[in-house]
Design a protein around this motif. Structure first.
Motif, PDB file in Angstrom:
ATOM      1  N   ALA A 219      -8.360 -17.226-106.224  1.00  0.00           N
ATOM      2  CA  ALA A 219      -9.563 -16.685-105.579  1.00  0.00           C
ATOM      3  C   ALA A 219     -10.106 -15.562-106.452  1.00  0.00           C
ATOM      4  CB  ALA A 219      -9.239 -16.171-104.183  1.00  0.00           C
ATOM      5  N   THR A 220     -11.335 -15.708-106.929  1.00  0.00           N
ATOM      6  CA  THR A 220     -11.932 -14.740-107.841  1.00  0.00           C
ATOM      7  C   THR A 220     -13.279 -14.257-107.308  1.00  0.00           C
ATOM      8  OG1 THR A 220     -13.099 -16.407-109.137  1.00  0.00           O
ATOM      9  CG2 THR A 220     -10.834 -15.909-109.788  1.00  0.00           C
ATOM     10  N   LYS A 221     -13.819 -13.237-107.965  1.00  0.00           N
ATOM     11  CA  LYS A 221     -15.079 -12.659-107.493  1.00  0.00           C
ATOM     12  C   LYS A 221     -16.285 -13.521-107.855  1.00  0.00           C
ATOM     13  CE  LYS A 221     -16.131  -9.519-111.351  1.00  0.00           C
ATOM     14  NZ  LYS A 221     -16.414  -8.108-111.693  1.00  0.00           N
ATOM     15  N   GLU A 222     -16.076 -14.602-108.623  1.00  0.00           N
ATOM     16  CA  GLU A 222     -17.177 -15.531-108.875  1.00  0.00           C
ATOM     17  C   GLU A 222     -17.672 -16.168-107.582  1.00  0.00           C
ATOM     18  OE1 GLU A 222     -14.760 -15.116-110.987  1.00  0.00           O
ATOM     19  OE2 GLU A 222     -15.949 -14.554-112.758  1.00  0.00           O
ATOM     20  N   ASN A 223     -16.778 -16.236-106.584  1.00  0.00           N
ATOM     21  CA  ASN A 223     -17.148 -16.786-105.275  1.00  0.00           C
ATOM     22  C   ASN A 223     -17.550 -15.702-104.280  1.00  0.00           C
ATOM     23  OD1 ASN A 223     -16.409 -19.384-106.203  1.00  0.00           O
ATOM     24  ND2 ASN A 223     -14.267 -18.972-105.695  1.00  0.00           N
ATOM     25  N   GLY A 224     -17.494 -14.445-104.707  1.00  0.00           N
ATOM     26  CA  GLY A 224     -17.778 -13.328-103.815  1.00  0.00           C
ATOM     27  C   GLY A 224     -16.560 -12.457-103.639  1.00  0.00           C
ATOM     28  N   VAL A 225     -16.675 -11.459-102.788  1.00  0.00           N
ATOM     29  CA  VAL A 225     -15.553 -10.548-102.551  1.00  0.00           C
ATOM     30  C   VAL A 225     -15.409 -10.259-101.059  1.00  0.00           C
ATOM     31  CG1 VAL A 225     -15.752  -9.405-104.803  1.00  0.00           C
ATOM     32  CG2 VAL A 225     -16.982  -8.487-102.842  1.00  0.00           C
ATOM     33  N   LEU A 226     -14.174  -9.953-100.700  1.00  0.00           N
ATOM     34  CA  LEU A 226     -13.879  -9.425 -99.370  1.00  0.00           C
ATOM     35  C   LEU A 226     -13.593  -7.943 -99.558  1.00  0.00           C
ATOM     36  CD1 LEU A 226     -13.285  -9.892 -96.324  1.00  0.00           C
ATOM     37  CD2 LEU A 226     -10.906 -10.258 -96.961  1.00  0.00           C
ATOM     38  N   LEU A 285      -8.027 -15.757 -99.206  1.00  0.00           N
ATOM     39  CA  LEU A 285      -7.687 -17.091 -99.688  1.00  0.00           C
ATOM     40  C   LEU A 285      -8.489 -18.168 -98.960  1.00  0.00           C
ATOM     41  CD1 LEU A 285      -3.809 -16.871-100.132  1.00  0.00           C
ATOM     42  CD2 LEU A 285      -5.482 -17.396-101.916  1.00  0.00           C
ATOM     43  N   GLU A 286      -8.676 -17.982 -97.667  1.00  0.00           N
ATOM     44  CA  GLU A 286      -9.442 -18.948 -96.880  1.00  0.00           C
ATOM     45  C   GLU A 286     -10.877 -19.054 -97.391  1.00  0.00           C
ATOM     46  OE1 GLU A 286     -11.207 -19.287 -92.334  1.00  0.00           O
ATOM     47  OE2 GLU A 286      -9.379 -18.125 -92.685  1.00  0.00           O
ATOM     48  N   GLU A 287     -11.470 -17.930 -97.786  1.00  0.00           N
ATOM     49  CA  GLU A 287     -12.848 -17.927 -98.273  1.00  0.00           C
ATOM     50  C   GLU A 287     -12.924 -18.145 -99.783  1.00  0.00           C
ATOM     51  OE1 GLU A 287     -15.458 -17.802 -96.430  1.00  0.00           O
ATOM     52  OE2 GLU A 287     -14.578 -17.270 -94.487  1.00  0.00           O
ATOM     53  N   GLY A 288     -11.768 -18.057-100.469  1.00  0.00           N
ATOM     54  CA  GLY A 288     -11.756 -18.233-101.921  1.00  0.00           C
ATOM     55  C   GLY A 288     -12.398 -17.103-102.683  1.00  0.00           C
ATOM     56  N   VAL A 289     -12.295 -15.870-102.166  1.00  0.00           N
ATOM     57  CA  VAL A 289     -12.959 -14.716-102.776  1.00  0.00           C
ATOM     58  C   VAL A 289     -11.936 -13.674-103.212  1.00  0.00           C
ATOM     59  CG1 VAL A 289     -15.051 -15.061-101.423  1.00  0.00           C
ATOM     60  CG2 VAL A 289     -13.242 -13.585-100.526  1.00  0.00           C
TER      61      VAL A 289
END
Length: 520
Positions: A219-226, A285-289
């Motif tokens: 999970a990386t910040k390319e998909n966003g961040v929590l 992990l669920e959001e992939g961020v």
């Protein structure tokens, strides 16, 4: 796309108690620990004199010849001394005044006010801390650790201690640590591990540490961040899920009251903090961020008599900010979740001024949103309404008059106050008022800068966000940290200072003559 830096390796460890089947081995180890501890002190003083490491660790050097250590033990003693020296310098302390064994214990013994059993206990603790250390680094080329080697035999784990004279002492490693199986795997695979022995209450404890390669990122910040923000009042965790384009996808809060108020013991509190960390990492992990947090920093703890108040000190001392963030970071690395740490400067201020009124968020979720946007590389521009407000001289004069009157009132109260704690509280409030006056008197910097300084040839100025905070929160909304930030919408969108300026008296909840102003 910018090139990613190499991820840091993750450190793992196991704590254990050493049990000696033969008393002679125990006493031989104590003598080795005493000599090693003395060698660390000797190496520390030589490093202060500027002696190079290569000269100190030679076979003919005093570290080997006088203290009876092999070259590997001598080199490890130098490394321990260098770590102490670097730590003292980083903390801004005088390296020449470092006390081996602990300054607090030294001062206690120096006072000479103890006798009998309490004196014996302090002396025992002092000797153990000063003389009870042994350290050996792991070495991949030596199949684990040459001086302090673990051996697995018949389902038991033994520590073989090289005494430096061709003989060995043996001790049984007793532990139920959850990382024990990982340590045993390293022993069978001949992988390196560091070992540090310490003497506590007459028993020898061992700490085994090693580096593990980081888990591949899932999970990386390319998909966003929590993004998360920990808050003490009310005690909760604010979470903001931010998409790659900087927009807020969703937000939620998790209460931490149960962690503090319902946990009777420290162990139970730690367990609940780990449970909260698992919830955060599972959501990422669920959001992939990735997970975005403020960079860990030291939080000042108030003390009795400084005027902060008993209720406020209780909230401060129960605040497990750093502990929770460390657990989130550690667990995220193990699960392959990228962790992004950002500069914490003004995240709460920007969140309260910009996003709390604009998106109808709580101040804590708004601060988390700013953390998330900053982790993604976005910079916060000052809205046009606020730019118009800062350009209105009447607004700045109104705020300046408010704090000038407040400062005069506080000085009068302080002169007439006899209670020390209340005088300290008034001093703190007076310092805040004087800081606000200084901000309002300084020329403004560039509105979008985090550090408050202008770019180009313009001279440095005050941070515009901080000027807005001191100019609106207390004078207009009546509190240093308002709960209801919706009145700021008028300023945010239109910079409508004219409505306030037309009032005959101070605005509701504020003004230099307002009697119901709350500080907190």
């Amino acid at each position: 796309m910018p090139k990613r830096g190499k991820r840091k390796a993750d450190f793992q460890g196991v704590h254990a108690l050493l049990v000696f089947p033969f008393a002679e081995d125990f006493h031989l180890l104590l003598d080795l620990m005493r000599r090693f501890s003395a060698a660390v002190r000797y190496a520390y003083n030589r490093l202060l004199e500027g002696k190079p490491r290569e000269e100190l660790k030679r076979q003919e050097s005093p570290l080997c010849a006088f203290f009876g250590l092999n070259t590997r033990y001598a080199d490890d003693a130098i490394l321990k001394a260098q770590a102490l020296l670097d730590s003292a310098r980083e903390l801004g302390e005088d390296p020449r005044k470092v006390v081996f064994g602990g300054r607090k214990l030294f001062e206690t013994l120096k006072r000479g006010h103890l006798s009998g059993k309490p004196l014996k206990e302090v002396k025992r603790e002092w000797r153990e801390k000063r003389q009870g250390t042994l350290y050996s680094r792991g070495d991949k080329t030596k199949g684990g650790n040459l001086n302090l080697r673990l051996e697995a035999e018949d389902g038991a784990l033994w520590l073989r201690v090289n005494l430096g004279n061709g003989s060995y002492a043996w001790a049984l490693v007793k532990t139920s640590h959850p990382n024990l199986s990982a340590l045993v795997e390293r022993v069978h695979a001949s992988l390196p591990y560091n070992v540090e022995l310490s003497l506590k209450e007459g028993k020898v404890h061992a700490t085994f540490t090693w580096e593990e390669e980081p888990t591949p990122l899932a999970a990386t910040k390319e998909n966003g961040v929590l993004a998360l923000d920990v808050n003490s009042d009310p005690y909760h965790l604010a979470l903001a899920l931010v998409s790659p384009d900087g927009n807020l996808r969703r937000h939620l809060t998790l209460s931490l009251e149960e962690v503090v108020d319902r946990a009777e013991k420290r162990g139970a509190k730690e367990l609940l903090l780990w449970k909260m960390a698992h919830q955060v990492v599972a959501l990422a992990l669920e959001e992939g961020v990735a997970i975005a947090t403020e960079r860990l920093r030291y939080l000042r703890k108030s003390r009795r008599g400084d005027g902060s108040g008993r209720a406020f000190r209780r909230k401060q001392h129960r605040f497990a900010y750093a502990s929770l963030l460390r657990k989130v970071h550690s667990l995220a690395r193990k699960r392959g979740v990228q962790v992004v740490e950002v500069n914490p400067q003004d995240t709460s201020t920007i969140g309260m001024l910009k996003y709390a009124p604009q998106l109808s968020l709580s101040k804590d979720v708004a601060a988390a949103y700013v953390i998330g946007r900053r982790a993604l590389g976005f910079k916060e521009k000052l809205p046009k309404g606020y730019q118009k407000l800062l350009g209105d001289g009447a607004f700045l004069v109104q705020a300046w008059d408010f704090y000038r009157a407040r400062a005069e009132e506080l000085r009068t109260q302080k002169r007439n106050e006899r209670d020390r704690s209340r005088r300290n509280r008034l001093s703190r409030e007076l310092k805040k008022a004087q800081g606000a006056l200084s901000l309002l008197s300084s020329p403004l910097g560039s509105p979008g800068s985090q550090d408050g300084f202008t770019e180009g040839r313009k001279r440095p100025g005050a941070n515009a966000w901080r000027v807005l905070r001191v100019g609106t929160f207390l004078p207009l909304l009546g509190r240093e940290v308002p709960r209801d930030l919706s009145p700021l919408k008028v300023f945010l969108h239109r910079g409508a200072w004219e409505g306030w300026r037309g009032c005959l008296g101070p605005p509701p909840g504020g003004g230099p003559k307002c009697a119901n102003v709350h500080f907190g």
